[in-house]
Design a protein around this motif. Structure first.
Motif: not given
Length: 180
Positions: A39-43, A65-79
């Motif tokens: 599927g996908s996380a944040n697209g 590498s996932w966190l960088e690709a998603l542009g997120v970190g601990d505490g952020d929300t992902v779809r």
């Protein structure tokens, strides 16, 4: 099966950032044990194994590498938008397990002949202990069972979390109670 869509806050347990699925999302999966999804996380496309949390839900790790690709970190929300798949990715084999397998060429050949899903299950069974001595014993027993024709491990609770870096007694740790 229809896609499962949900949002989840990224949690940090020890040094690992994970997505812990809401119970409602996990309940739509075909198993309380290990499940492969795509599927996908944040697209951003994903294809990963969801580990059981020992409390009827699932989780998976987001590496750097996932966190960088998603542009997120601990505490952020992902779809997330996921669906189960029978297309299993190859698991990363921990070095001690790999050393045990390659020590006997016939065992390693048997390992390569089983399905990726079975390899995931063997790794989970081997690591389902926090003691180095027991883990070494599990590696020896796995090699012996492979030699004897067993293609899958048996006799362990597949719905418990077997990763002791994020769990205790088979249950995912509560991130609020972990001292980083």
């Amino acid at each position: 099966m229809t896609k499962i869509t949900f949002s989840a806050e990224l949690l940090k347990i020890n040094s690992r950032v994970i997505v812990h699925l809401p119970l409602e999302a996990s309940a739509q999966l075909p198993s309380r044990g290990l499940v492969m999804v795509k599927g996908s996380a944040n697209g951003v496309p994903l294809h990963t194994a969801l580990e059981p949390d020992g409390k009827k839900s699932h989780w998976f790790e987001l590496d750097s590498s996932w966190l960088e690709a998603l542009g997120v970190g601990d505490g952020d929300t992902v779809r997330l938008e996921i669906e189960p798949t029978k297309d299993w990715t190859e698991p990363q084999i921990p070095q001690d397990i790999l050393d045990g397998l390659v020590a006997d060429a016939s065992v390693y050949a048997l390992w390569q002949d089983i399905t990726p899903m079975a390899r995931w299950e063997w790794i989970r069974w081997i690591r389902a202990t926090n003691r180095a001595e027991t883990r070494a014993s599990h590696i020896e027993v796995a090699c012996s069972k492979l030699r004897a024709g067993s293609r899958r491990p048996c006799c362990f609770n597949a719905s418990m979390c077997s990763d002791f870096t994020v769990a205790k007694n088979g249950v995912l740790l509560d991130p609020t109670s972990v001292i980083a």
